[in-house]
Design a protein around this motif. Structure first.
Motif, PDB file in Angstrom:
ATOM      1  N   GLU A  50      10.567  17.025 -12.571  1.00 43.01           N
ATOM      2  CA  GLU A  50      10.271  16.196 -11.119  1.00 43.01           C
ATOM      3  C   GLU A  50      11.216  16.334  -9.839  1.00 43.01           C
ATOM      4  O   GLU A  50      11.881  16.760  -8.776  1.00 43.01           O
ATOM      5  CB  GLU A  50      10.085  14.133 -11.182  1.00 43.01           C
ATOM      6  N   GLU A  51      12.487  15.460 -11.214  1.00 44.93           N
ATOM      7  CA  GLU A  51      14.167  15.571 -10.461  1.00 44.93           C
ATOM      8  C   GLU A  51      14.226  16.830  -9.829  1.00 44.93           C
ATOM      9  O   GLU A  51      14.981  17.216  -8.553  1.00 44.93           O
ATOM     10  CB  GLU A  51      14.763  15.508 -11.987  1.00 44.93           C
ATOM     11  N   LEU A 101      12.279  19.795  -9.181  1.00 45.70           N
ATOM     12  CA  LEU A 101      11.177  19.491  -7.673  1.00 45.70           C
ATOM     13  C   LEU A 101      11.663  19.241  -6.624  1.00 45.70           C
ATOM     14  O   LEU A 101      11.684  19.745  -5.583  1.00 45.70           O
ATOM     15  CB  LEU A 101      10.122  19.169  -7.889  1.00 45.70           C
ATOM     16  N   ARG A 102      11.976  17.385  -7.033  1.00 42.48           N
ATOM     17  CA  ARG A 102      12.570  16.462  -5.155  1.00 42.48           C
ATOM     18  C   ARG A 102      14.134  17.162  -5.100  1.00 42.48           C
ATOM     19  O   ARG A 102      13.377  17.826  -3.668  1.00 42.48           O
ATOM     20  CB  ARG A 102      13.097  15.071  -5.697  1.00 42.48           C
ATOM     21  N   ARG A 105       9.450  16.350 -17.998  1.00 43.74           N
ATOM     22  CA  ARG A 105       9.176  16.111 -16.675  1.00 43.74           C
ATOM     23  C   ARG A 105       9.406  15.562 -15.270  1.00 43.74           C
ATOM     24  O   ARG A 105       9.740  16.006 -14.359  1.00 43.74           O
ATOM     25  CB  ARG A 105       7.227  15.405 -16.185  1.00 43.74           C
ATOM     26  N   ARG A 106      10.541  14.311 -15.943  1.00 39.83           N
ATOM     27  CA  ARG A 106      11.359  13.959 -15.114  1.00 39.83           C
ATOM     28  C   ARG A 106      12.709  14.590 -14.868  1.00 39.83           C
ATOM     29  O   ARG A 106      12.642  14.700 -13.196  1.00 39.83           O
ATOM     30  CB  ARG A 106      11.709  12.359 -15.864  1.00 39.83           C
TER      31      ARG A 106
END
Ligand code: ADP
Length: 620
Positions: free
Chosen positions: A380-381, A383-384, A376-377
């Motif tokens: 997210e990374e 995605l960011r 997920r991280r």
């Protein structure tokens, strides 16, 4: 939870009848034991009674023998008296009779006997110790009395009977009076032995003395006297009536009923009145006199001690049964406790198993979660990064849109610069230094403005670090305005700006706030241009509302139709013709504001036009 169905243990169904049978058997055994104890205790008590009864019988018999033996010799002494002999030989001598009477009277007093009298061979009393009494024996005919008869027959007589004159009972000793080998008469001594009754009564217990026919003639119970142990045979009755042994007494049976014979001399009898209840009857013969001595002991104490023994047995049995039940109960409880302990241990083991399983699966889940977290991280990374790139792309798109204007903006001063530089060179050559200097000043101003524009562009295109800080709202609006200034002027748009208070700060990234504002300004100008609105108005108002900062961008365009409003912030939603709009502007702006802890919303004004409101946290 469903109710448990009643279960029937097949082992239990057969248990109750068996238990009942066992209980009954136990009860029977207990009763039998109690009966045995009763019988044993009764027998023991009876044995004790027999022993003491036998002792009593011996004592009483000895007492009686002793009493009678004291007088045995007395009748024999009278033949030694010559007056007695003389009186028997000369019966008519009254003086002699008187002497003998006095003599007998004296001897009687000394011996303590009841009476003494001398009878001739015809059975007529010649002299008597009671000669003075009106009912004196002197002259009485008593040949029918058995003891006289026997003595006359030459046998020393002993006889118990009731006197025919006064009805007084007593023991008669009779013996022939011999002189020179010839019998002259009979000497009789009567002794009262009734005093024994009183001593028997005093000693307790019931004693009686019967003759050969079973007639009770001495008894510690007065009511039993002159009664018989068994009904008399007719012959015996006739004999007794003839001898008038018991004078006028009726001699009815006592009514002693044998209950149980213990041996030849002891038996249990149902006592006659006034005695109640069963009695132990013991008898003993008196050797010298054909008499029976009977001793009766009350069996009530023996029965009581037997009852006590039976009761004690029952109590002991009850105690034993209770002890057994208690032991069984304890044993059962122990077994139940043991079973419960085992169940508990089993449950504990199962629980441990369960806990181990759960722990393992939890560890597994934790591991998976950790992995998922990492994924997920990473996502997210990514995605960011994507978002950041999107924002950048959005910027570039805006820049692209602005590029035409910017090129124009730069080309114009560049052309002016070249012209003015050329002019300055000519003016210097001509020596018009003052004009040249003025020209150079203008050039310098133009260059500065160009520098400002490129600076703004660089600033706008720069990738921001997205760290929030206190951004002066008025500065951000001015910087954004700078990029659309030319369009505002060209399209004759009236611009109005008001911030209250003047030094209003928003907590966000200044570069990104500029990006949002440039977007909103561009959209407003597009909308007004496309709709051909007139007049064209663009107003920016900023104000503090508590802990928030509200910045509104209002235009006088066509406003936003309802169906468009629903999709405003969706990526790639655009109503603009191909090549003009990408549909990313508002989506990116909304995301930027949201990431700064704020909200972007749009409204259509009733008087026409649209208003976009940026709501951000306020910074001091
Ligand atoms: P684009 O400008 O590329 O179309 P945007 O996301 O910036 O993408 O805008 C999406 C749509 O929102 C526009 O196509 C337009 O229809 C509508 N819109 C945005 N601003 C206004 C406005 N001020 N007045 C009316 N419609 C607007």
């Amino acid at each position: 939870m469903p109710a448990a169905a009643p279960t029937v243990n097949p082992q239990q169904t057969g248990r109750w009848p068996r238990r009942l049978g066992l209980s009954l058997m136990l009860l029977l055994v207990c009763a039998a034991l109690a009966a045995v104890a009763y019988r044993y205790a009764e027998d023991a008590a009876i044995d004790r009674l027999r022993l003491s009864g036998a002792q009593r019988l011996d004592t009483y018999a000895a007492g009686l023998e002793h009493l009678l033996s004291k007088y045995d010799f007395l009748p024999g002494t009278f033949e030694l008296n010559k007056d007695v002999i003389a009186l028997l030989r000369q019966p008519g001598d009254e003086a002699l009779r008187r002497d003998v009477n006095i003599y007998l009277e004296r001897v009687n007093r000394l011996a303590g006997s009841t009476s003494i009298y001398i009878v001739n061979l015809k059975g007529v009393t010649q002299a008597a110790s009671n000669w003075r009494a009106p009912d004196s024996y002197v002259g009485d005919y008593i040949a029918f009395r058995p003891y006289i008869r026997e003595a006359l027959r030459g046998m020393p007589g002993g006889f118990y009977g009731v006197g025919t004159t006064r009805g007084e009972p007593g023991y008669y000793f009779a013996r022939g009076i011999y002189h020179e080998g010839r019998m002259l008469g009979v000497a009789t001594v009567k002794v009262n032995i009734e005093s024994l009754e009183a001593s028997w009564a005093e000693a307790g217990g019931k004693a009686l003395l019967t003759d050969a026919h079973g007639v009770v003639f001495l008894s510690s119970v007065p009511e039993w006297k002159y009664r018989t142990l068994a009904p008399l045979t007719p012959a015996a009755r006739q004999e007794l009536e003839q001898s008038r042994q018991y004078f006028s007494h009726a001699l009815t049976p006592l009514g002693l009923r044998e209950v149980r014979a213990l041996d030849a001399r002891a038996r249990i009898v149902a006592g006659p009145p006034p005695a109640t209840g069963p009695m132990l009857s013991q008898s003993r013969g008196l050797v010298t006199r054909n008499w029976q001595m009977v001793y009766l002991s009350d069996l009530a104490p023996a029965r009581a001690s037997a009852r006590a023994a039976a009761l004690l047995t029952v109590l002991s049995e009850a105690l034993a049964v209770m002890l057994v039940l208690y032991a069984r109960q304890r044993h059962r409880l122990g077994r139940q406790r043991q079973r419960a302990r085992e169940d508990l241990q089993r449950a504990y083991d199962q629980l441990e198993h369960l806990v181990a399983d759960r722990t393992a699966s939890l560890e597994q889940i934790t591991r998976e979660l950790r992995d998922e977290n990492a994924v997920r991280r990473q996502a997210e990374e990514q995605l960011r990064k994507a978002q950041s790139e999107l924002v950048q792309a959005g910027k570039m798109a805006v820049l692209g849109q602005l590029s035409a204007g910017i090129t124009h903006e730069l080309n114009q001063p560049l052309t002016a610069l070249r012209t003015m530089a050329d002019n300055a060179r000519v003016l210097i050559e001509r020596g018009r230094h003052a004009d040249a200097s003025a020209n150079l000043t203008t050039i310098s101003q133009l260059v500065e403005r160009m520098g400002q524009l490129t600076g703004q562009l660089r600033q706008f295109a720069r990738k921001s670090d997205t760290r929030p800080s206190a951004v002066p709202v008025a500065d951000a609006v001015t910087a954004a305005l700078f990029l659309v200034e030319r369009r505002i002027a060209q399209e004759r748009v009236g611009f109005r700006m008001a911030t209250h208070p003047r030094d209003l700060y928003a907590l966000c990234d200044s570069n990104r706030l500029q990006q949002v504002l440039v977007n909103l300004f561009g959209n407003a100008l597009d909308a007004m241009e496309m709709a051909g609105s007139h007049p064209r108005q663009l107003a920016v108002e900023a104000g503090g509302a508590g802990a928030r900062v509200l910045i509104s961008v209002t235009d006088s365009g066509p406003g936003i139709p309802e169906d468009v409003r629903a999709h405003l912030f969706e990526p790639f939603f655009t109503t603009k013709p191909q090549g003009k709009g990408l549909g990313l502007g508002l989506a990116i702006s909304e995301q930027i504001v949201r990431e700064s802890g704020g909200r972007l919303r749009a409204e259509s004004l009733p008087e026409g036009g649209a208003r976009f409101i940026i709501d951000l946290p306020r910074a001091e």
